[in-house]
Motif scaffolding. Structure first.
Motif, PDB file in Angstrom:
ATOM      1  N   TYR A   1      -6.851   3.000   3.409  1.00 40.28           N
ATOM      2  CA  TYR A   1      -8.126   2.286   3.292  1.00 40.28           C
ATOM      3  C   TYR A   1      -7.941   0.855   3.758  1.00 40.28           C
ATOM      4  CZ  TYR A   1      -6.240  -0.076  -0.840  1.00 40.28           C
ATOM      5  OH  TYR A   1      -5.466  -0.825  -1.694  1.00 40.28           O
ATOM      6  N   LYS A   2      -9.059   0.186   4.018  1.00 43.60           N
ATOM      7  CA  LYS A   2      -8.994  -1.243   4.298  1.00 43.60           C
ATOM      8  C   LYS A   2     -10.101  -1.940   3.523  1.00 43.60           C
ATOM      9  CE  LYS A   2     -11.599  -1.353   8.640  1.00 43.60           C
ATOM     10  NZ  LYS A   2     -11.564  -1.759  10.037  1.00 43.60           N
TER      11      LYS A   2
ATOM     12  N   ILE B   1      -5.656   2.917  -5.663  1.00 45.85           N
ATOM     13  CA  ILE B   1      -6.429   1.870  -4.987  1.00 45.85           C
ATOM     14  C   ILE B   1      -6.801   0.773  -5.984  1.00 45.85           C
ATOM     15  CG2 ILE B   1      -8.672   1.351  -3.914  1.00 45.85           C
ATOM     16  CD1 ILE B   1      -8.431   4.144  -2.532  1.00 45.85           C
ATOM     17  N   ILE B   2      -7.270   1.176  -7.161  1.00 49.05           N
ATOM     18  CA  ILE B   2      -7.642   0.203  -8.192  1.00 49.05           C
ATOM     19  C   ILE B   2      -6.429  -0.635  -8.593  1.00 49.05           C
ATOM     20  CG2 ILE B   2      -8.447  -0.035 -10.586  1.00 49.05           C
ATOM     21  CD1 ILE B   2     -10.163   2.557  -9.936  1.00 49.05           C
ATOM     22  N   LYS B   3      -5.287  -0.003  -8.732  1.00 44.08           N
ATOM     23  CA  LYS B   3      -4.049  -0.730  -9.068  1.00 44.08           C
ATOM     24  C   LYS B   3      -3.707  -1.736  -7.974  1.00 44.08           C
ATOM     25  CE  LYS B   3       0.889  -0.032  -9.961  1.00 44.08           C
ATOM     26  NZ  LYS B   3       1.532  -0.494  -8.730  1.00 44.08           N
TER      27      LYS B   3
ATOM     28  N   MET C   1       0.848  -1.180   0.000  1.00 44.22           N
ATOM     29  CA  MET C   1       0.000   0.000   0.000  1.00 44.22           C
ATOM     30  C   MET C   1       0.890   1.239   0.000  1.00 44.22           C
ATOM     31  SD  MET C   1      -3.124   0.932   2.641  1.00 44.22           S
ATOM     32  CE  MET C   1      -3.945  -0.605   2.371  1.00 44.22           C
ATOM     33  N   VAL C   2       0.732   2.080  -0.992  1.00 41.94           N
ATOM     34  CA  VAL C   2       1.550   3.292  -1.097  1.00 41.94           C
ATOM     35  C   VAL C   2       1.237   4.250   0.047  1.00 41.94           C
ATOM     36  CG1 VAL C   2       2.006   5.339  -2.498  1.00 41.94           C
ATOM     37  CG2 VAL C   2       1.890   3.101  -3.584  1.00 41.94           C
TER      38      VAL C   2
ATOM     39  N   VAL D   1     -12.564   3.892   3.506  1.00 41.93           N
ATOM     40  CA  VAL D   1     -11.526   4.918   3.433  1.00 41.93           C
ATOM     41  C   VAL D   1     -11.337   5.531   4.821  1.00 41.93           C
ATOM     42  CG1 VAL D   1     -10.882   7.132   2.380  1.00 41.93           C
ATOM     43  CG2 VAL D   1     -12.076   5.393   1.023  1.00 41.93           C
ATOM     44  N   ASN D   2     -10.093   5.713   5.210  1.00 41.78           N
ATOM     45  CA  ASN D   2      -9.762   6.331   6.497  1.00 41.78           C
ATOM     46  C   ASN D   2      -9.948   7.844   6.375  1.00 41.78           C
ATOM     47  OD1 ASN D   2      -8.664   7.335   8.829  1.00 41.78           O
ATOM     48  ND2 ASN D   2      -6.628   6.455   8.524  1.00 41.78           N
ATOM     49  N   GLU D   3     -11.073   8.325   6.848  1.00 39.74           N
ATOM     50  CA  GLU D   3     -11.398   9.755   6.725  1.00 39.74           C
ATOM     51  C   GLU D   3     -10.442  10.648   7.509  1.00 39.74           C
ATOM     52  OE1 GLU D   3     -14.847  10.824   9.722  1.00 39.74           O
ATOM     53  OE2 GLU D   3     -15.247   8.881   8.775  1.00 39.74           O
TER      54      GLU D   3
END
Length: 123
Positions: free
Chosen positions: A7-8, A51-53, A1-2, A26-28
């Motif tokens: 997010y989880k 995220i899609i990648k 994860m960059v 998503v971590n707000e």
């Protein structure tokens, strides 16, 4: 994860041979939203593409590099405070020459937030 803790994944479902439905949270509170934008957090488009990648890499068990992006359409702003849960529908196919093609539609609730098609090269 960059982006650490950005997010989880809440759920992942394979719906056909090539289609997946993934729900993420998503971590707000992530620091990205302090600058994009203060007092009115909006999901950066580049973060959605990342995220899609990452989800595609997990599904294909491959390291990928974006080769092309096409038909990228941001349809609605994603505010992580009001809509932290996103549903991503991915249609993933791998070609004989090791390219991974992805068609994505991302939703919050029933609102379409993003549509894109892209091609990755396996590394």
């Amino acid at each position: 994860m960059v982006l650490k803790d950005f997010y989880k994944v809440l759920s992942e479902e394979k719906t056909t041979d090539s289609k997946y439905t993934i729900t993420i949270l998503v971590n707000e509170k992530h620091e990205v939203f302090k600058g994009h934008f203060p007092g009115n957090p909006i999901m950066p488009g580049v973060c959605m593409i990342q995220i899609i990648k990452e989800l595609t890499e997990a599904i294909t068990k491959s390291s990928l590099m974006i080769q092309t992006l096409a038909n990228v359409k941001f349809m609605a702003l994603i505010n992580p405070e009001t809509n932290p849960e996103l549903r991503l529908e991915l249609d993933i196919t791998t070609t004989e020459d090791n390219l991974v093609k992805v068609k994505n539609t991302t939703y919050f609730n029933e609102t379409v937030a993003l549509k894109l098609s892209n091609v990755y090269k396996k590394l």
